[in-house]
Scaffold this active site. Structure first.
Site, PDB file in Angstrom:
ATOM      1  N   CYS B  60       0.841  -1.192   0.000  1.00 51.84           N
ATOM      2  CA  CYS B  60       0.000   0.000   0.000  1.00 51.84           C
ATOM      3  C   CYS B  60       0.882   1.250   0.000  1.00 51.84           C
ATOM      4  O   CYS B  60       2.099   1.165   0.018  1.00 51.84           O
ATOM      5  CB  CYS B  60      -0.883   0.009   1.234  1.00 51.84           C
ATOM      6  N   CYS B  63       3.556   1.568   2.657  1.00 51.69           N
ATOM      7  CA  CYS B  63       4.812   0.834   2.428  1.00 51.69           C
ATOM      8  C   CYS B  63       5.775   1.672   1.595  1.00 51.69           C
ATOM      9  O   CYS B  63       6.955   1.783   1.907  1.00 51.69           O
ATOM     10  CB  CYS B  63       4.546  -0.479   1.688  1.00 51.69           C
ATOM     11  N   ASP B 466      -1.646 -32.407  -5.133  1.00 47.91           N
ATOM     12  CA  ASP B 466      -0.697 -32.706  -4.071  1.00 47.91           C
ATOM     13  C   ASP B 466      -1.500 -32.600  -2.784  1.00 47.91           C
ATOM     14  O   ASP B 466      -2.588 -32.025  -2.777  1.00 47.91           O
ATOM     15  CB  ASP B 466       0.440 -31.681  -4.114  1.00 47.91           C
ATOM     16  N   ASP B 645       2.079 -27.411  -4.448  1.00 45.01           N
ATOM     17  CA  ASP B 645       2.663 -26.201  -3.870  1.00 45.01           C
ATOM     18  C   ASP B 645       4.098 -26.372  -3.392  1.00 45.01           C
ATOM     19  O   ASP B 645       4.793 -25.396  -3.214  1.00 45.01           O
ATOM     20  CB  ASP B 645       1.803 -25.714  -2.707  1.00 45.01           C
ATOM     21  N   ASP B 649       6.962 -30.817  -5.625  1.00 45.28           N
ATOM     22  CA  ASP B 649       6.015 -30.910  -6.735  1.00 45.28           C
ATOM     23  C   ASP B 649       6.540 -30.237  -7.995  1.00 45.28           C
ATOM     24  O   ASP B 649       5.999 -30.440  -9.077  1.00 45.28           O
ATOM     25  CB  ASP B 649       4.693 -30.212  -6.370  1.00 45.28           C
TER      26      ASP B 649
END
Lengths: 60, 751
Positions: B60, B63, B466, B645, B649
């Site tokens: 945002c 930041c 997975d 993930d 994988d």
């Protein structure tokens, strides 16, 4: 029909000004960070010009 | 007493077991993650240095503000700018190069992770920029030429006079020729490159049509003719450039994330040498070096633990959720996460030979194999080119030989055929649908990373999930029970001091006020604190639990003990994503074969598959086996969507026909996947497949429309009935029809 001699150059000039403006704004990094620009409007201070040093463009 | 650094027993009154540990401890405390970046800085012409780094976690305006102000208030900083779209920070400073390390530390101390960038990414940027410039020029020219062309179309030469018409023609030429020379370059260049290799692509007919149209128009203008097609040529370029730009941007996005991945792997490690800690790029690590790994840091290379006692999260490699205990002498792998205490690792293999790199290599091999996929548009183009050129040639020969027409007239008709079979519709059909589909998916939190993902997704007939982090949330959650509030507060206050996954889950489950405690972490055992003379412990069953209580289930647990009194048992489990079962039912309803593939233990996997309603599953599969399994499926002709993930994988994702991963996945996996989806729900898998089906249907319809248009337009052109007005109208008309058809994707509300 003599009016064409004025109108056509005028139309072309206006178009060229628009084109030049767009190319300038691109060269000036105005489209580098559209998301950031949308958020920067929330800042209070006035310091909001893009500051990437000119000699460093392309390297960045 | 135990050593503060490695947990070994020490002499009474001593904080450390040896001087080495003491130095290492001090080094680990002082070293921050910002170091080592200054070597990447560029020296600027006017003195000083400039450095661009990738930043993670910019969300945002605050930041941006925080980072820029923090950097700006440092001495010697001449410039600091955050780019939110590309997640980069650019800073310049005067003085020593090493000062950059300090600046990087300033940013990382704010809580933003920095990573070095790969310079190759800039080339992509330059490509889209030059396309955008070409669009601007072509757009300007097309607009202004229309102004003139409308005049030409609305009256004939008798009304406006030959001189005026010639003036208009020459004005058009004046605008068109430089425009075609400039804006046509992307097509000309690609056409020449392809022709040199003896192939042909879409750009060849485009280049020929544009060049011939201009040449013929110039010829017509010279002999005061009426067949001047400058406007059509420029309009053609304008529409095609738009399609090309949309295409390039989609591809650029994908490449951007890919280069980020490589640079992230090349971070810095803290090497301990001659009593001194040094920052060394991970790439330059060699066997025999001693590396310090702070708690919460990734282990940078394969090796053995020299000193220290900690826990390691190996989920990256094995998919196993339980943290494993780590002691001196044990083997560790690059990329796994050191959880609870700093350790020293003796590197056993250079980084490029580590298990992690091995997996990356596997991934690259599979990806190359996958790159052979031919997109629908390319298939269409390979048909289109010869047909159109044959048609043009036949028209020329037909008029010249059989109709006894002069060669100029024959050529004119042939060129008209080339122009009117305008590839606009073909060039726009795919990019427009793709951009609309991806922006639609983006709104629901699904990010398309490769251009052909949608097309491949529409062909999928098997989905493989997975387990950890994909079907399940991926981190343990507290199983709801009636825990007493006072105990909960105590436990959460202790847990707040640890990064251990179970402790984090416990603090996440408690939202009340915390107590101020001075907490000590005992690696591999738990946490302890003293309050009003009572020792409180939160940790494993062996350390503070009720030894006699029966081990009830497979659940992970934490025990709370106050004094000698065992107060509570907190059980945790990794639960299914809330809509997992629905998603699998939906997939089955679409006649898609659903399977589960996991590196986890068989008992856990069969449990999860039962809950989710998956009948076919395979457990305890290594990354290589996963990939082999997928390749075997592919050989049987299955089009597999792999959803995963973990790092384990990644090779399987690359080997699959098309792949998805949740945004909680590690970077490398997200980068491999064709599609990344956000949020807790799994429904995006179904949504993406549905949108893919619909957009592929639209693309086919668009091809159909383009073919229909050509069937009508070509005979008219071959017979010589086409005037410049008809050519321009037909061409623009076909492009608009295709674009409008693509927008139907957003009209439909279902899905």
């Amino acid at each position: 029909m003599e009016i064409l001699l004025y109108l056509i150059p005028i139309a072309l000039t206006l178009g060229l000004i628009g084109l030049a403006g767009f190319l300038w704004s691109m060269k000036n990094n105005q489209y580098e960070d559209l998301d950031g620009a949308a958020h920067r409007i929330l800042f209070d201070d006035e310091d909001d010009e893009p500051q990437i040093p000119s000699n460093n463009r392309g390297k960045v | 007493m135990t050593c503060l650094h490695c947990g070994e027993k020490t002499a009474p009154g001593q904080d450390f077991c040896c001087p080495g540990c003491e130095a290492a401890h001090a080094a680990a405390a002082s070293v921050t993650k910002g170091s080592g970046f200054s070597r990447l800085a560029n020296e600027m012409d006017e003195g000083g240095f400039n450095l661009t780094l990738g930043v993670e976690g910019i969300h945002c305006a605050a930041c941006i503000r925080l980072i820029e102000n923090a950097l700006g208030s440092e001495d010697g900083v001449t410039h600091a700018r955050v780019n939110m779209s590309t997640n980069r920070v650019n800073m310049s400073w005067t003085g020593a190069r090493e000062y950059g390390d300090h600046l990087a530390t300033v940013v990382s101390n704010l809580g933003y992770r920095l990573h070095p960038l790969d310079k190759a990414a800039d080339a992509v940027d330059e490509e889209t920029r030059s396309l955008l410039r070409a669009i601007a020029v072509a757009g300007f020219a097309a607009g202004n030429m229309m102004l003139i062309s409308v005049g030409l179309w609305s009256t004939d030469s008798e009304t406006m006079g030959m001189a005026t018409r010639d003036l208009f023609h020459w004005l058009s030429a004046l605008i068109a020729l430089p425009t075609v020379l400039y804006a046509g370059q992307p097509f000309f260049r690609s056409a020449i490159a392809v022709l040199r290799q003896g192939h042909t692509n879409m750009d060849v007919p485009i280049s020929i049509a544009v060049t011939l149209a201009c040449a013929m128009s110039l010829f017509e203008a010279f002999r005061h003719g009426e067949h001047v097609y400058f406007d059509s040529a420029v309009m053609l370029l304008f529409f095609l450039l738009i399609g090309r730009y949309l295409d390039a941007r989609a591809k650029g996005k994908a490449r951007e994330t890919a280069t980020d991945l490589l640079s992230r792997l090349s971070g810095m490690a803290t090497v301990f040498e001659d009593g001194q800690a040094q920052q060394v790029p991970i790439k330059e690590l060699k066997a025999g070096m001693l590396v310090l790994v702070a708690a919460g840091e990734n282990i940078p290379a394969d090796g053995t633990v020299e000193k220290g006692r900690s826990e390691v999260d190996r989920s990256l490699i094995t998919g196993e959720t339980l943290p494993e205990k780590l002691e001196a002498g044990q083997e560790v792998f690059a990329g796994t996460l050191n959880l609870s205490a700093p350790i020293q690792v003796r590197v056993s293999k250079a980084t490029e030979k580590s298990l992690l790199s091995e997996i990356v290599r596997l991934m690259e091999v599979s990806e190359q194999a996958n790159a052979r996929y031919v997109r629908l548009a390319d298939k269409a183009a390979s048909l289109y080119t010869p047909v159109v050129h044959a048609m043009g040639a036949l028209t020329f020969i037909g008029w010249w030989l059989f109709m006894q027409a002069p060669w100029q007239v024959s050529l004119l008709h042939a060129v008209t055929v080339l122009i009117i079979t305008c590839p606009c519709a073909l060039g726009l059909a795919v990019p427009v649908v793709q951009v609309l589909a991806s922006s639609r998916l983006m709104k629901t939190g699904i990010l398309l990373k490769s251009g052909d993902a949608l097309e491949k997704l529409a062909e999928v007939n098997t989905v493989i999930f997975d387990k950890t982090g994909t079907l399940t949330i991926g981190h343990p959650e507290l199983i709801a029970d009636d825990y007493s509030n006072a105990d909960m507060r105590l436990a959460a206050s202790l847990a707040a001091h640890s990064r251990h996954p179970l402790a984090r889950a416990l603090s996440a489950a408690y939202d009340g006020e915390l107590m101020e405690l001075e907490v000590t972490e005992h690696p591999g055992r738990g946490l302890s604190a003293e309050i009003e003379g009572w020792e409180m412990r939160l940790g494993s069953r062996a350390w503070c639990g009720d030894q006699t209580a029966a081990q009830q289930d497979n659940a992970l647990e934490l025990w709370l003990q106050v004094g000698d009194d065992v107060r509570a048992r907190y059980a945790f489990s990794d639960r299914l994503r809330s809509d997992a079962a629905d998603v699998i039912a939906e997939l089955k309803r679409r006649h898609i074969d659903v399977r589960l593939l996991s590196g986890d233990r068989t008992a856990v996997v069969s449990d999860v598959s039962k809950q989710a309603g998956i009948t076919s599953y395979k457990a305890e599969v290594s990354p290589v086996e996963k990939r082999d399994y997928l390749e075997a499926l592919a050989r049987e002709g299955a089009k597999v969507l792999m959803v995963g993930d973990g790092l384990n994988d990644a090779p399987a994702l690359a080997a699959a026909h098309v792949s998805m991963s949740p945004s909680s996945a590690i970077d490398i996996t997200q980068n491999t996947a064709d599609i990344v989806f956000q949020g807790e729900a799994l429904m995006p898998v179904v949504q993406a497949i549905d949108v893919a089906h619909r957009s592929t249907r639209l693309v086919r319809q668009n091809f159909g429309l383009a073919i229909l248009y050509n069937i009508i337009a070509i005979p008219v052109a071959v017979l010589g009935y086409v005037t410049p007005l008809v050519a321009a109208a037909a061409m623009s008309g076909s492009s608009l029809v295709v674009i409008m058809n693509a927008f139907r994707l957003n009209l439909k509300r279902r899905g």
